[in-house]
Design an enzyme around this catalytic site. Structure first.
Site, PDB file in Angstrom:
ATOM      1  N   ASP A 139     -53.369 -23.677   3.916  1.00  0.00           N
ATOM      2  CA  ASP A 139     -52.141 -22.936   3.676  1.00  0.00           C
ATOM      3  C   ASP A 139     -52.143 -21.619   4.434  1.00  0.00           C
ATOM      4  OD1 ASP A 139     -51.040 -24.834   2.110  1.00  0.00           O
ATOM      5  OD2 ASP A 139     -51.508 -23.877   0.195  1.00  0.00           O
ATOM      6  N   LYS A 146     -46.603 -23.053   3.751  1.00  0.00           N
ATOM      7  CA  LYS A 146     -46.485 -22.904   2.292  1.00  0.00           C
ATOM      8  C   LYS A 146     -46.798 -21.507   1.797  1.00  0.00           C
ATOM      9  CE  LYS A 146     -46.344 -25.942  -0.365  1.00  0.00           C
ATOM     10  NZ  LYS A 146     -45.197 -26.355  -1.104  1.00  0.00           N
ATOM     11  N   MET A 203     -45.404 -13.927  -6.836  1.00  0.00           N
ATOM     12  CA  MET A 203     -44.165 -14.253  -6.111  1.00  0.00           C
ATOM     13  C   MET A 203     -42.956 -13.497  -6.670  1.00  0.00           C
ATOM     14  SD  MET A 203     -44.852 -18.378  -5.988  1.00  0.00           S
ATOM     15  CE  MET A 203     -45.465 -18.460  -7.669  1.00  0.00           C
TER      16      MET A 203
HETATM   17  N1  SAH Z   1     -52.932 -19.967  -5.703  1.00  0.00           N
HETATM   18  C1  SAH Z   1     -52.724 -18.561  -5.444  1.00  0.00           C
HETATM   19  C2  SAH Z   1     -51.298 -18.128  -5.706  1.00  0.00           C
HETATM   20  C3  SAH Z   1     -50.286 -18.783  -4.846  1.00  0.00           C
HETATM   21  S1  SAH Z   1     -48.660 -18.231  -5.132  1.00  0.00           S
HETATM   22  C4  SAH Z   1     -53.714 -17.761  -6.273  1.00  0.00           C
HETATM   23  O1  SAH Z   1     -54.357 -18.283  -7.163  1.00  0.00           O
HETATM   24  O2  SAH Z   1     -53.854 -16.556  -5.999  1.00  0.00           O
HETATM   25  C5  SAH Z   1     -48.474 -17.001  -3.869  1.00  0.00           C
HETATM   26  C6  SAH Z   1     -48.368 -15.637  -4.520  1.00  0.00           C
HETATM   27  O3  SAH Z   1     -49.669 -15.176  -4.851  1.00  0.00           O
HETATM   28  C7  SAH Z   1     -47.800 -14.565  -3.640  1.00  0.00           C
HETATM   29  O4  SAH Z   1     -46.388 -14.587  -3.643  1.00  0.00           O
HETATM   30  C8  SAH Z   1     -48.319 -13.335  -4.306  1.00  0.00           C
HETATM   31  O5  SAH Z   1     -47.602 -13.031  -5.464  1.00  0.00           O
HETATM   32  C9  SAH Z   1     -49.692 -13.793  -4.744  1.00  0.00           C
HETATM   33  N2  SAH Z   1     -50.712 -13.415  -3.781  1.00  0.00           N
HETATM   34  C10 SAH Z   1     -51.517 -14.215  -3.061  1.00  0.00           C
HETATM   35  N3  SAH Z   1     -52.375 -13.505  -2.308  1.00  0.00           N
HETATM   36  C11 SAH Z   1     -52.098 -12.213  -2.568  1.00  0.00           C
HETATM   37  C12 SAH Z   1     -52.642 -10.980  -2.134  1.00  0.00           C
HETATM   38  N4  SAH Z   1     -53.633 -10.939  -1.256  1.00  0.00           N
HETATM   39  N5  SAH Z   1     -52.121  -9.836  -2.628  1.00  0.00           N
HETATM   40  C13 SAH Z   1     -51.116  -9.864  -3.511  1.00  0.00           C
HETATM   41  N6  SAH Z   1     -50.570 -10.988  -3.955  1.00  0.00           N
HETATM   42  C14 SAH Z   1     -51.051 -12.144  -3.501  1.00  0.00           C
END
Ligand code: SAH
Length: 493
Positions: A33, A55, A171
Site C-alpha cells: 500500500d 489505497k 482518516m
Molecule cells: N492500518 C492503518 C490505518 C489505515 S487507515 C493503521 O493501523 O495504522 C489510514 C489512516 O491512518 C490515515 O488516514 C490516517 O488517519 C492514519 N495514519 C496512517 N499513518 C499515519 C501517520 N504516519 N500519521 C498519522 N496518521 C496516520
C-alpha cells in the site's frame, strides 16, 4: 503457499516488526500500500515481484476486487506472498476482508500485526492514549464518514460523545469540523483537549493542539493534511509536558549525506536517531581494484588510511588464503578511529593512531617509529603527504592502490532533495568534487544549506570550488562531524 497479511507500522522504519522484515526478505511477491515506510521494501529480494496497490487515503491504483483477485491467484500459484499494509492490517486496513476472501478461496494465510498509527502517532506526539488519571479507555474510530449525513452512518455519535475515554479518529482530517460539532452536539465538553498528528512518527511529523471547540479551525489554519490522526480527550493535554520527538537535537532539520552508499547508512541512521530527516545523495562509489595481495610480511610498517582500505586489503589477503597473521611482523598504523575499528574487526589492533585524523597527523604520530620499508595501502588517487614524509625520513615506501573512488550520478529527485536540505555533509574531498560534478555546479554556486566538512582537507577542497564551509569538525571523523553539526544546530535554534 501462504499469503501473509503484514503490518508495516505507521511510517518510521524502526517500527517495522522483526517478523515483517523477515517475511519481506523472503517474499516472492509483495503487494504493498501507499502508507508503508519508504524503506520498507529495501530488504526485498531483487527478483521479488513488487505490486503497488495504492489505497489508504490515496486514490486506489487497484480496486479492492483487483487486489483480492491478485492475492488469491498469486497465493494459489505456490508463491510466497506478502500483503504489506500501513500500520496494522486489521485496524482500518481491510485486512479482515482480504482474510475472508482468502479463506473463501481456500488459500492459507497468516496475520502479522503492525504498530497501528492510532497508538504510535499520538505516542510520538507525547500523547499516551490511555493514562491512569486521564483515560481508562480508548476508542479507534473511522473519521471517514460524514456525521451530518442523517442516514447511512455506521457510527452512533451520541454514544461516541458519551464514550468514557480517548477518541482516536483515523482518516478524519476532511471531516474534522463535522466530527467536532457532532461530538459537541452529542454532549461532549467543548473545552476538552484535542490534537491532530500529521505524518506521525516521520521526520516531518507535525502536531497541532486545541480544544474540541477550536481544533477544526486550528488544523485548517495550519493546513493540516492527511495522513493525520485526531485525538480527543484529556490525554491530548499531556503533550505539553510529554513531547519528546520535537526535542531531539536535529528535529525538523534535513541533512544530506554525500558519502558512498555503502558507508552512508551508519551516518544516516545516526543522524536520523538525532531527529534529522536524512537525504541520501551518494556522490561517490568505491570500486575495488584487482590485484595480487601485497607481500605485507616484507614491511616493517603497514599504513591504512581508510576503512575501505582495510576491508579491501583483507579481501586480497583472503583471496590468497591469508589472514591477519600476514601482518604479524609489521607495525600497523591507522589514520583514525574508523580505520582502527575496521582493523580490529579483522583481529588486528593498530599500533599507531594519530590524534589528528589526517595524513599530517599520522606523519607526526610516526615520528618516533623507526621505519625501513613501509607499505601504504590506500585509494588510487590520494594525497602523497604520508608517502613523501616517510621517504624523506629515508624509508623505502611502496604504495598499493586498493580501490578507486568514482562519481555516482545523482538523479534530479536526489538533487532536488539536497537543494532543500538544511545541511549538506562532506566526509572527504572526493565527496565534494564528485557531488559538485554530479550537481552540475561549478565555482560560485551557493547552496541554501549549511555546508559541513569533516576536516581541513575537505574544507580546502570546498574552498577550491568557491564554497566556504559553515561548519568544520574539530575531530576529523564521523563522530566529530556529527558533534559539530549538532552544536551548530543547537547554536542556531
Ligand atoms: N492500518 C492503518 C490505518 C489505515 S487507515 C493503521 O493501523 O495504522 C489510514 C489512516 O491512518 C490515515 O488516514 C490516517 O488517519 C492514519 N495514519 C496512517 N499513518 C499515519 C501517520 N504516519 N500519521 C498519522 N496518521 C496516520
Amino acid at each position: 503457499m501462504t499469503v501473509y497479511l503484514v503490518g508495516a507500522g505507521p511510517g518510521d522504519p524502526g517500527l517495522l516488526t522483526a517478523r515483517a522484515l523477515e517475511l519481506i526478505a523472503a517474499a516472492d511477491v509483495i503487494v504493498y500500500d501507499r502508507l508503508i515506510p519508504s524503506s520498507a521494501l529495501d530488504g526485498a529480494r531483487p527478483d521479488a515481484t513488487l505490486i503497488y496497490a495504492g489505497k489508504e487515503g490515496g486514490g486506489p491504483s487497484m480496486s479492492q476486487a483487483e487486489i483480492d483477485a491478485a492475492l488469491v491467484s498469486r497465493g494459489s500459484s505456490g508463491a510466497m506472498v506478502v500483503r504489506l499494509k500501513g500500520g496494522d492490517p486489521f485496524v482500518f486496513g481491510r485486512g479482515g476482508e482480504e482474510a475472508e476472501v482468502l479463506r473463501e478461496a481456500g488459500v492459507a494465510f497468516e496475520v502479522v500485526p503492525g504498530v497501528t498509527a492510532g497508538v504510535a502517532g499520538p505516542a510520538y506526539a507525547g500523547i499516551p492514549v490511555t493514562h491512569r488519571d486521564a483515560a481508562s479507555a480508548v476508542a479507534f474510530v473511522t473519521g471517514h464518514e460524514d456525521p451530518s449525513k442523517a442516514s447511512g452512518s455506521a457510527l452512533d455519535w451520541g454514544a461516541l460523545a458519551a464514550f468514557p475515554g480517548t477518541l482516536v479518529f483515523y482518516m478524519g482530517v476532511r471531516q474534522l469540523p463535522a466530527i467536532a460539532s457532532a461530538l459537541v452536539a452529542g454532549g461532549r465538553d467543548p473545552s476538552e483537549p484535542a490534537a491532530v498528528v500529521e505524518r506521525g512518527t516521520l521526520p516531518e511529523q507535525r502536531v497541532v493542539t486545541g480544544t474540541l471547540a477550536t481544533i477544526a479551525s486550528v488544523a485548517a489554519d495550519a493546513g493540516v493534511r492527511a495522513p493525520a490522526l485526531v485525538v480527543v480527550g484529556a490525554v491530548a493535554g499531556l503533550r505539553d509536558r510529554l513531547q519528546w520527538f520535537e526535542a531531539r537535537p536535529l528535529a525538523g532539520l534535513t541533512v544530506a549525506v554525500t558519502r558512498a552508499r555503502a558507508q552512508a547508512s551508519g551516518l544516516a541512521s545516526r543522524l536520523a536517531d538525532l531527529g534529522a530527516a536524512v537525504v541520501e545523495a551518494p556522490a561517490i562509489r568505491i570500486v575495488p581494484l584487482d590485484g595480487p595481495p601485497p607481500s605485507v610480511s616484507e614491511y616493517d610498517l603497514v599504513c591504512l588510511t581508510s576503512p575501505n582500505g582495510v576491508r579491501l586489503l583483507f579481501s586480497r589477503l583472503a583471496a590468497a588464503g591469508l589472514d591477519a597473521r600476514a601482518l604479524a611482523g609489521a607495525r600497523v598504523a591507522a589514520i583514525g578511529p574508523g580505520t582502527a575499528a575496521a582493523l580490529r574487526s579483522h583481529g588486528v589492533i593498530a599500533d599507531v593512531v594519530p590524534e589528528q585524523f589526517v595524513a599530517e597527523g599520522l606523519v607526526d604520530a610516526l615520528a618516533g617509529t623507526p621505519v625501513r620499508r613501509a607499505l601504504v595501502a590506500r585509494a588510487a588517487e590520494a594525497r602523497d603527504v604520508l608517502v613523501d614524509a616517510l621517504r624523506e625520513r629515508g624509508a623505502e615506501v611502496d604504495v598499493v592502490a586498493l580501490y578507486e573512488t568514482v562519481a555516482e550520478p545523482l538523479d534530479d529527485a536526489q538533487l532536488a532533495a539536497v537543494a532543500g536540505a538544511d545541511y549538506v555533509t562532506f566526509t572527504s574531498s572526493s565527496t565534494v568534487r564528485f557531488f559538485l560534478q554530479s550537481a552540475g555546479r561549478g565555482s560560485g554556486w551557493r547552496p541554501r544549506a549549511r555546508l559541513v566538512s569533516i576536516g581541513p582537507v575537505t574544507s580546502a577542497t570546498l574552498r577550491e570550488h568557491g564554497l566556504e564551509p559553515d561548519v568544520e569538525a574539530s575531530r576529523h571523523d564521523i563522530d566529530g562531524l556529527i558533534e559539530a553539526l549538532v552544536a551548530d544546530a543547537g547554536s542556531r535554534s
